[in-house]
Scaffold this motif. Structure first.
Motif, short mmCIF file in Angstrom:
data_model
loop_
_atom_site.label_atom_id
_atom_site.label_comp_id
_atom_site.label_asym_id
_atom_site.label_seq_id
_atom_site.Cartn_x
_atom_site.Cartn_y
_atom_site.Cartn_z
N GLY A 118 49.39 30.40 41.12
CA GLY A 118 48.12 29.79 40.77
C GLY A 118 47.67 30.23 39.40
O GLY A 118 48.17 31.21 38.84
N PRO A 119 46.71 29.50 38.80
CA PRO A 119 46.23 29.88 37.46
C PRO A 119 45.45 31.19 37.49
O PRO A 119 44.85 31.55 38.51
CB PRO A 119 45.31 28.71 37.09
N SER A 120 45.45 31.92 36.36
CA SER A 120 44.78 33.22 36.32
C SER A 120 44.25 33.51 34.93
O SER A 120 44.95 34.11 34.12
CB SER A 120 45.74 34.32 36.76
N PRO A 121 43.02 33.10 34.62
CA PRO A 121 42.46 33.40 33.31
C PRO A 121 42.09 34.87 33.14
O PRO A 121 41.86 35.34 32.03
CB PRO A 121 41.22 32.50 33.25
N GLY A 122 41.99 35.62 34.25
CA GLY A 122 41.52 37.00 34.17
C GLY A 122 42.58 38.05 34.29
O GLY A 122 42.29 39.22 34.58
N LYS A 123 43.84 37.71 34.07
CA LYS A 123 44.92 38.68 34.21
C LYS A 123 44.85 39.72 33.11
O LYS A 123 44.45 39.43 31.98
CB LYS A 123 46.27 37.98 34.18
N LYS A 124 45.22 40.96 33.43
CA LYS A 124 45.27 42.00 32.40
C LYS A 124 46.08 43.20 32.88
O LYS A 124 46.20 43.45 34.08
CB LYS A 124 43.86 42.44 32.01
N ILE A 125 46.64 43.90 31.90
CA ILE A 125 47.29 45.18 32.18
C ILE A 125 46.20 46.23 32.11
O ILE A 125 45.59 46.45 31.07
CB ILE A 125 48.39 45.49 31.14
N ASP A 135 46.25 40.74 38.41
CA ASP A 135 46.83 39.42 38.13
C ASP A 135 45.80 38.29 38.12
O ASP A 135 46.16 37.12 38.01
CB ASP A 135 47.95 39.09 39.12
N GLY A 136 44.53 38.64 38.22
CA GLY A 136 43.47 37.64 38.26
C GLY A 136 42.84 37.54 39.63
O GLY A 136 41.70 37.08 39.77
N LYS A 137 43.59 38.00 40.66
CA LYS A 137 43.07 37.98 42.03
C LYS A 137 43.35 39.28 42.76
O LYS A 137 42.59 39.67 43.66
CB LYS A 137 43.69 36.81 42.81
N PHE A 185 38.39 46.05 46.95
CA PHE A 185 38.94 45.60 45.68
C PHE A 185 38.24 44.34 45.19
O PHE A 185 38.23 43.32 45.90
CB PHE A 185 40.45 45.35 45.81
N PRO A 186 37.69 44.36 43.97
CA PRO A 186 37.00 43.18 43.45
C PRO A 186 37.97 42.18 42.82
O PRO A 186 39.13 42.51 42.56
CB PRO A 186 36.08 43.77 42.37
N THR A 187 37.49 40.97 42.59
CA THR A 187 38.30 39.94 41.93
C THR A 187 37.77 39.65 40.52
O THR A 187 38.17 38.68 39.90
CB THR A 187 38.30 38.64 42.75
N ASN A 188 36.88 40.51 40.05
CA ASN A 188 36.34 40.39 38.69
C ASN A 188 37.14 41.30 37.77
O ASN A 188 37.14 42.52 37.94
CB ASN A 188 34.86 40.78 38.69
#
Length: 502
Positions: free
Chosen positions: A156-163, A175-177, A207-210
């Motif tokens: 699925g799409p993930s604009p919030g992904k980050k290391i 991974d955004g979720k 665990f948050p999704t933000n």
């Protein structure tokens, strides 16, 4: 790097992450295998038939040729259909490469890990492309242009992904979720939220999704739980608990992704303790400063490298300017690396070019006229100071010289990397050039074949560059600072390529 038709054909015959493509490719390989087997069998049969016919004095049969042509037609159809679909849908897909990267050593070579969001097209109808998106963690060796591993993290799409951060061999990724931990050497998933909750039950259902609610500090992953409390996980042991006595708003007030960004500047120090600098500026600006007039409203696109002192006896100047090379650099700028005050080429801002004139005091003068004369002289000096200070401020603004900056340079030499454009068009490709200010010449230039740069990272004698643009421009480049020879990796087609310098 622009893909040729042949490149796309070669890429089509490689397995990737698209299920229909891999199934279809397997069928094509089976058909080719059967065709080859039939052809070999027919050849053997034809040889035997010719031998038998020759012994009996008869004519050779044309059945072999007819069968071969029919088989070739049958083989061409599925391969043609497969190539048409693969090339068309492959071009309709896209890859979004994160601006974040982590550099580490894998089997003795510098390796870069980043995140990608990949849209894989399944069909195109009436101009509408449909497909699926997935998030991956990817490790690339820039020196060889090879992918070391690739791990799917999310469908699925993930604009919030980050290391989030790295501790020893563990890379913590949102991974955004979901929060996940992977081994940076082989890409295997070590733990997910369920596993972390098993290790530390207090983390369960917190665990948050933000993406902004995850930060990395002192080898610990901190996040704001769904109950409003701050939780802390040791990044190495993966054990977590509530972090007492902290205010969540103070920790998560901003989202710092710790990105490695591309930075450019128009001024660097000469490195000779002579009070001079190398500046990237347009000829119109130089002429305006020499005349003592205001700078043009906009900076010239055509820039040159000058050496100058900027200040002469408290006055803003480029009067002593000398053009280092005759080559023009369109929208040119020095490529910067993280600021280092110990680097001799680091530019350090000058807070003031001269002290303002001191206003006279009436008590210092014996008569009124003398005071008025001193006051008039002060006002003239103040006006001159303000004009000069304004000119200097405008110059510093034009050079983007408000803060300390360190240039990318080759070894200990005054050879700098200049980023500039191929043309003045908005989507023009970016060029990188090595300018030797001692020998006063351009050593090499490469065309990145991309309109923008995500980030740069100086790795010993190489410069790692992440480019962006269309799918064929989303590459990792490894540029030799000495020769300019470049090895690249394209995320869209999992392809290694090379760029020769001019």
């Amino acid at each position: 790097m622009e893909m040729t038709f042949w490149d796309k054909v070669v890429a089509a015959f490689q397995y990737n992450n698209v299920i229909w493509h891999n199934v279809f490719l397997t069928i094509v390989y089976i058909i080719i295998g059967i065709a080859v087997a039939v052809f070999v069998s027919a050849c053997i049969g034809q040889i035997r038939n010719r031998k038998f016919t020759a012994e009996r004095g008869g004519k050779s049969s044309k059945g072999f040729l007819t069968g071969f042509l029919i088989g070739l037609v049958i083989l061409i159809f599925p391969i043609g259909l497969f190539l048409t679909l693969s090339i068309a849908l492959g071009s309709a897909g896209s890859v979004d490469v994160s601006a974040q990267s982590v550099f580490y050593t894998h089997e003795g070579k510098s390796t870069m890990m980043t995140l990608t969001s990949e849209f894989q097209a399944n069909s195109v109808e009436n101009g509408i492309t449909s497909g699926s998106s997935k998030v991956y963690a990817v490790a690339i060796q820039p020196e060889t242009g090879k992918r070391i591993w690739k791990t799917k993290l999310l469908k699925g799409p993930s604009p919030g992904k980050k290391i989030i951060g790295v501790a020893n061999e563990k890379a913590w990724i949102f991974d955004g979720k979901n929060l996940q931990v992977i081994n940076k050497q082989d890409g295997k998933i070590i733990a997910d939220e369920e596993k972390l909750a098993e290790i530390s039950p207090t983390l369960k259902n917190q665990f948050p999704t933000n993406t902004a609610w995850y930060v990395f500090k002192d080898k610990h992953v901190l996040f704001k739980g769904l109950d409003g409390q701050v939780y802390e996980i040791d990044a190495d042991s993966m054990k977590g608990n509530i972090k007492e006595g902290v205010n969540a708003s103070n920790i998560f007030e901003s989202d710092d992704l710790n990105n490695i960004q591309s930075a450019q500047g128009q001024i660097v120090a000469s490195g000779k303790s002579d009070g001079k600098y190398f500046v990237m500026i347009g000829a119109e600006d130089v002429q305006a400063i020499q005349r003592g007039s205001e700078l043009p409203a906009t900076s010239s696109e055509r820039k040159y490298v000058y050496t100058t002192s900027l200040i002469d006896k408290g006055t803003s100047t480029i009067a002593d300017q000398t053009k280092v090379v005759d080559q023009v650099f369109l929208n040119g700028a020095f490529l910067l690396t993280p600021a280092n005050s110990n680097d001799k080429y680091t530019y350090k801002p000058i807070e003031s070019i001269a002290a303002p004139p001191k206003m006279p005091s009436y008590s210092d003068y014996s008569d009124t006229q003398a005071y008025l004369d001193a006051l008039e002289a002060y006002q003239k000096a103040l006006s001159s100071y303000q004009d000069n200070d304004s000119t200097y401020s405008n110059l510093i603004g034009r050079l983007n010289a408000w803060k300390m900056s360190t240039p990318v340079h080759i070894g200990n030499n005054a050879t700098f990397i200049v980023e500039h454009n191929e043309t003045t068009e908005s989507a023009s490709n970016i060029l990188l050039s090595a300018v030797d200010t001692d020998k006063k010449k351009v050593l090499w230039t490469i065309n990145t074949k991309a309109p923008s740069i995500h980030f740069t990272h100086q790795d010993s004698g190489n410069l790692v560059v992440s480019t962006s643009g269309n799918s064929e421009a989303k590459n990792i480049l490894n540029v030799s600072l000495e020769t300019g020879k470049t090895t690249g990796y394209n995320f869209q087609y999992n392809r290694t390529f090379s760029i020769e310098p001019n």
